[in-house]
Enzyme design. Sequence first.
Site, short mmCIF file in Angstrom:
data_model
loop_
_atom_site.label_atom_id
_atom_site.label_comp_id
_atom_site.label_asym_id
_atom_site.label_seq_id
_atom_site.Cartn_x
_atom_site.Cartn_y
_atom_site.Cartn_z
N GLY A 276 173.37 27.84 107.22
CA GLY A 276 172.24 28.32 106.45
C GLY A 276 172.14 27.87 105.01
O GLY A 276 171.09 28.03 104.39
N ASP A 277 173.21 27.28 104.46
CA ASP A 277 173.18 26.76 103.08
C ASP A 277 174.10 25.55 103.01
O ASP A 277 174.95 25.44 102.11
CB ASP A 277 173.62 27.85 102.10
CG ASP A 277 173.34 27.48 100.64
OD1 ASP A 277 172.60 26.50 100.40
OD2 ASP A 277 173.88 28.14 99.74
N LEU A 278 173.92 24.64 103.96
CA LEU A 278 174.91 23.58 104.18
C LEU A 278 174.60 22.33 103.36
O LEU A 278 174.38 21.25 103.90
CB LEU A 278 174.99 23.25 105.68
CG LEU A 278 176.23 22.48 106.12
CD1 LEU A 278 177.51 23.21 105.75
CD2 LEU A 278 176.19 22.22 107.62
#
Length: 287
Positions: free
Chosen positions: A192-194
């Site tokens: 999700g925040d890669l």
Amino acid sequence: MGSVAARVAELTGREVSAVASLGASHEWRLYRAELADGTPLFVKALPEEARGMDGLFRAEALGLDWLGRSFGSPVPEVAGWDDRTLALTWVEERPPGPEAAERFGHQLAAMHLAGADAFGASWDGYIGPLPLDNTPRSAWPEFYAEQRILPYLRRAADRGALTPADVRLVEKVVDALDHLAGDPEPPARIHGDLWSGNVMWQDDGATVVDPAAHGGHREADLAMLALFGLPYLDRVRDAYNDTAPLGAGWRARVPLHQLHPLLVHVCLFGAAYRTMVLETARAALRV
């Protein structure tokens, strides 16, 4: 430092012999703690004056545990947490290499394939210091519009970082999501925040940190890896495709999935990211 050591000792049930400051990230502070037996831990701690983020470490701990339940999941283990402190296993980073990149591609695919019950999660999320609405939904276009694009579009506009014309352009993307989304995909177990800064290379792959984990579209993680550049990204994607082939037209949808993290950046850092948001919205509409 003493209060951090005491909290880590209480959370882990083990004696702490040393704590060293590693600086800060957003509103929280970072530390390397060493247990009495020499085991190192990575620690995040909210200072007493920080307010309004009591669910921050809960979201990260639950997300890491959830991601960690997938086969071969590349995440650190949670050693302990409460509302003000999060302790994780220490990850010693290595230089990136092509073989590690290929292994990471397989790891990421396996994590995604573990799946999710819905788009969203059973816990309230965060992306950086910003709240993330994880209310579960069954359809990805609706989830992406209502819980990933529009809240941050409004926030960016309210702080004056985007003009009314900018908002209308992004709203065109929202209005066209059913057309732009491609063939339906089941919910994937995504980080999700890669972005590349959250990938810590290992000799045999990578460990991913600081997740905004939820059931999402698997193309989102790959698009985020491309947003600010990742070493050996082609090797990662090729290996990913070997394990879990991406759907037709995925390359054209990269800007669509990059729009959410870019809006988050506008909310956090202001109009410096405005041009990237506008260019990305236009690119998304050219599908």
